[in-house]
Write an enzyme that holds these catalytic residues in place. Structure first.
Site, mmCIF file in Angstrom:
data_model
loop_
_atom_site.group_PDB
_atom_site.id
_atom_site.type_symbol
_atom_site.label_atom_id
_atom_site.label_comp_id
_atom_site.label_asym_id
_atom_site.label_seq_id
_atom_site.Cartn_x
_atom_site.Cartn_y
_atom_site.Cartn_z
ATOM 1 N N VAL A 15 19.568 -19.879 4.209
ATOM 2 C CA VAL A 15 19.928 -21.267 4.486
ATOM 3 C C VAL A 15 19.835 -21.572 5.974
ATOM 4 O O VAL A 15 19.180 -22.518 6.400
ATOM 5 C CB VAL A 15 21.355 -21.561 3.971
ATOM 6 C CG1 VAL A 15 21.817 -22.952 4.413
ATOM 7 C CG2 VAL A 15 21.399 -21.447 2.453
ATOM 8 N N ASP A 33 23.919 -14.828 14.620
ATOM 9 C CA ASP A 33 24.160 -14.047 13.406
ATOM 10 C C ASP A 33 24.861 -12.756 13.802
ATOM 11 O O ASP A 33 24.605 -12.207 14.887
ATOM 12 C CB ASP A 33 22.843 -13.729 12.685
ATOM 13 C CG ASP A 33 23.070 -13.375 11.211
ATOM 14 O OD1 ASP A 33 22.744 -14.203 10.343
ATOM 15 O OD2 ASP A 33 23.580 -12.267 10.935
ATOM 16 N N ARG A 38 18.965 -8.220 12.143
ATOM 17 C CA ARG A 38 18.370 -9.521 11.810
ATOM 18 C C ARG A 38 17.965 -10.262 13.086
ATOM 19 O O ARG A 38 16.860 -10.805 13.184
ATOM 20 C CB ARG A 38 19.394 -10.339 11.006
ATOM 21 C CG ARG A 38 18.987 -11.771 10.690
ATOM 22 C CD ARG A 38 18.005 -11.843 9.565
ATOM 23 N NE ARG A 38 17.828 -13.208 9.064
ATOM 24 C CZ ARG A 38 16.691 -13.643 8.543
ATOM 25 N NH1 ARG A 38 15.653 -12.846 8.427
ATOM 26 N NH2 ARG A 38 16.592 -14.877 8.088
ATOM 27 N N THR A 83 28.646 -17.655 0.596
ATOM 28 C CA THR A 83 29.937 -17.772 -0.094
ATOM 29 C C THR A 83 29.749 -17.261 -1.518
ATOM 30 O O THR A 83 29.521 -18.044 -2.446
ATOM 31 C CB THR A 83 30.435 -19.235 -0.102
ATOM 32 O OG1 THR A 83 29.333 -20.105 -0.408
ATOM 33 C CG2 THR A 83 31.046 -19.636 1.219
ATOM 34 N N THR A 118 28.303 -23.365 0.363
ATOM 35 C CA THR A 118 28.855 -23.909 -0.881
ATOM 36 C C THR A 118 30.310 -23.485 -1.025
ATOM 37 O O THR A 118 30.629 -22.297 -0.915
ATOM 38 C CB THR A 118 28.062 -23.381 -2.094
ATOM 39 O OG1 THR A 118 26.697 -23.754 -1.913
ATOM 40 C CG2 THR A 118 28.583 -23.951 -3.393
ATOM 41 N N CYS A 258 23.245 -19.119 -6.188
ATOM 42 C CA CYS A 258 23.590 -20.533 -6.413
ATOM 43 C C CYS A 258 24.017 -20.774 -7.848
ATOM 44 O O CYS A 258 25.195 -20.938 -8.129
ATOM 45 C CB CYS A 258 22.406 -21.434 -6.061
ATOM 46 S SG CYS A 258 22.100 -21.533 -4.301
ATOM 47 N N ARG A 329 20.376 -10.565 -4.084
ATOM 48 C CA ARG A 329 21.777 -10.931 -4.324
ATOM 49 C C ARG A 329 21.985 -11.440 -5.748
ATOM 50 O O ARG A 329 21.273 -12.313 -6.218
ATOM 51 C CB ARG A 329 22.217 -12.021 -3.338
ATOM 52 C CG ARG A 329 22.500 -11.477 -1.950
ATOM 53 C CD ARG A 329 22.883 -12.569 -1.002
ATOM 54 N NE ARG A 329 21.809 -13.541 -0.824
ATOM 55 C CZ ARG A 329 21.947 -14.674 -0.141
ATOM 56 N NH1 ARG A 329 23.107 -14.982 0.386
ATOM 57 N NH2 ARG A 329 20.929 -15.490 -0.009
#
Length: 428
Positions: A15, A33, A38, A83, A118, A258, A329
């Protein structure tokens, strides 16, 4: 529309990175981050999520950093951290609360903090704002302000991107909403939708994915029923889909961060308020059980072919939660694997996109190299990556022992009119 805000993006995953790049093309921004690896890769122009091309990274003016003190140079902070839900399907807000603490330590008067993660309705104001206030010693609505603009990133989708999807925006008061809208309008060509309150924007996000989840769960339940009837679900859907107002959804494994997660945020909050959701949880239950059902079909196919199940070899193609993305994930392919393991089956898993270290770390699973795999009695095309579809049925016969056996084409992507002899085909 021009704006004068200095932007920081906290969390540079699926995102946050596209958000940072979109703003970085227009102005100098800070990308933060906590993962040093990363940040190192991004500085070298490498995005392991494959959401952003290296030339896009190169053409974005982003200061990538792990040092939270650099956030202080900005006055408009966008928090885009994961989240997930925990093992008990309860919301896990630990990352967003830690990010709130990180930003809170750098907060100054006049700053705006916008959450994209979210959450359930109320979380921004009830869970995050108190941390921002406590850590900064400042007062929300007076010294600094908050907004909420839910992410709508669709991993692997090169058509519906951050700038081309209408952005829902909200703020704790009208003046904040105006600034938040203006900042996002400067990069989102599709424009913004102004939600009247932060809670409305939070709720809109969780129901977008809950609606998809429920529609897919209906298709999955139909697949379970039609399987008992000996009817091909896809043939039924093709026939029903000829009606102008029939909604086209496909059955399948529902994973990812999601659709398989967001409904639990809504049901958690509803339960706290004394309402037990029935339709949403029923849909979740069906979708969460599909891995077990598919594994059961593999076992049935092996028995039909006269194999003693224990000791059989089954090759699973695809391990990520979705085709053509590397994201592991909440992948539901793991449910199929674990169920087959319980039967004493030798399971081999191959995926051209998945990171083998990540698979080992997250799931204790060793991915197989293609050339090192044993001939199998059954193949499960769990995730239809482009690489698999390009090779089609030939790939299946190459994997199967003597080119004979069962192929479980979960998402019905292989052409039915070209099934080779000796292959027993099953699809969801």
């Amino acid at each position: 529309m021009a704006h004068s805000r200095k932007i920081s993006v906290i969390g540079l995953g699926y995102v946050g990175l596209p958000v940072a790049v979109a703003f970085g093309k227009k102005q100098k921004i800070i990308g933060f981050d906590i993962a040093e690896k990363r940040v190192r890769e991004l500085k070298q122009g490498i995005d392991r999520t494959n959401e952003v091309e290296s030339d896009e990274l190169e053409n974005s003016d982003i200061t990538f950093t792990c040092d939270p003190r650099e956030i202080a140079a900005a006055d408009f902070h966008i928090i885009a951290v994961p989240t997930p839900v925990d093992a008990a399907k309860q919301p896990d807000l630990s990352s967003i609360l830690r990010a709130s603490e990180t930003v809170g330590k750098q907060l100054k008067k006049g700053d705006i903090v916008v959450y994209e993660s979210t959450v359930y309705p109320g979380a921004t104001e009830e869970d995050c704002v108190p941390i921002l206030e406590e850590v900064s010693g400042l007062k929300a609505g007076l010294d600094f302000h908050v907004g909420y603009s839910p992410e709508r990133i669709n991993p692997g989708d090169k058509e519906h991107t951050f700038t081309s999807i209408i952005k829902v925006v909200s703020g704790q008061d009208q003046a904040t909403l105006d600034i938040v809208a203006q900042v996002y309008e400067s990069v989102v060509s599709a424009g913004v939708h102004r939600a009247p309150t932060i809670k409305v924007a939070e709720a809109a996000k969780v129901i977008e994915n809950t609606q998809r989840d429920l529609n897919i769960s209906l298709m999955n339940e139909l697949a379970l029923i039609f399987s008992k009837m000996g009817i091909d679900t896809r043939d039924v859907l093709a026939a029903a889909g000829s009606k102008w107002n029939f909604l086209n959804f496909d059955p399948g494994l529902v994973g990812g961060h999601c659709i398989g997660v967001d409904p639990y945020y809504l049901t958690h909050k509803a339960t706290m308020l004394g309402y037990i959701p029935q339709v949403i949880l029923a849909g979740r239950s069906i979708n969460d059980g599909m891995g077990s059902f598919i594994a059961g079909q593999v076992v049935k196919e092996l028995i039909k072919q006269g194999h003693s199940v224990r000791g059989c070899t089954v090759t699973i193609l695809g391990f990520t939660f979705k085709e053509n993305v590397p994201d592991l994930r909440n992948t539901k392919v793991i449910d199929v694997i674990r169920e087959l393991d319980d039967y004493g089956i030798n399971v081999q898993v191959h995926d051209p996109h998945a990171d083998s270290d990540e698979a080992k770390q997250e799931y204790g699973l060793r991915l197989s190299e293609f050339d090192a795999m044993e001939p199998a009695q059954a193949v499960v095309l769990a995730v239809p990556h482009q690489e698999y579809l390009e090779q089609g049925w030939k790939l299946m016969t190459d994997i199967l022992d003597d080119g004979v056996g069962a192929v479980l084409d979960v998402k019905a992507k292989l052409p039915r009119d070209a099934i080779p002899e000796g292959i027993f085909d099953w699809r969801l």
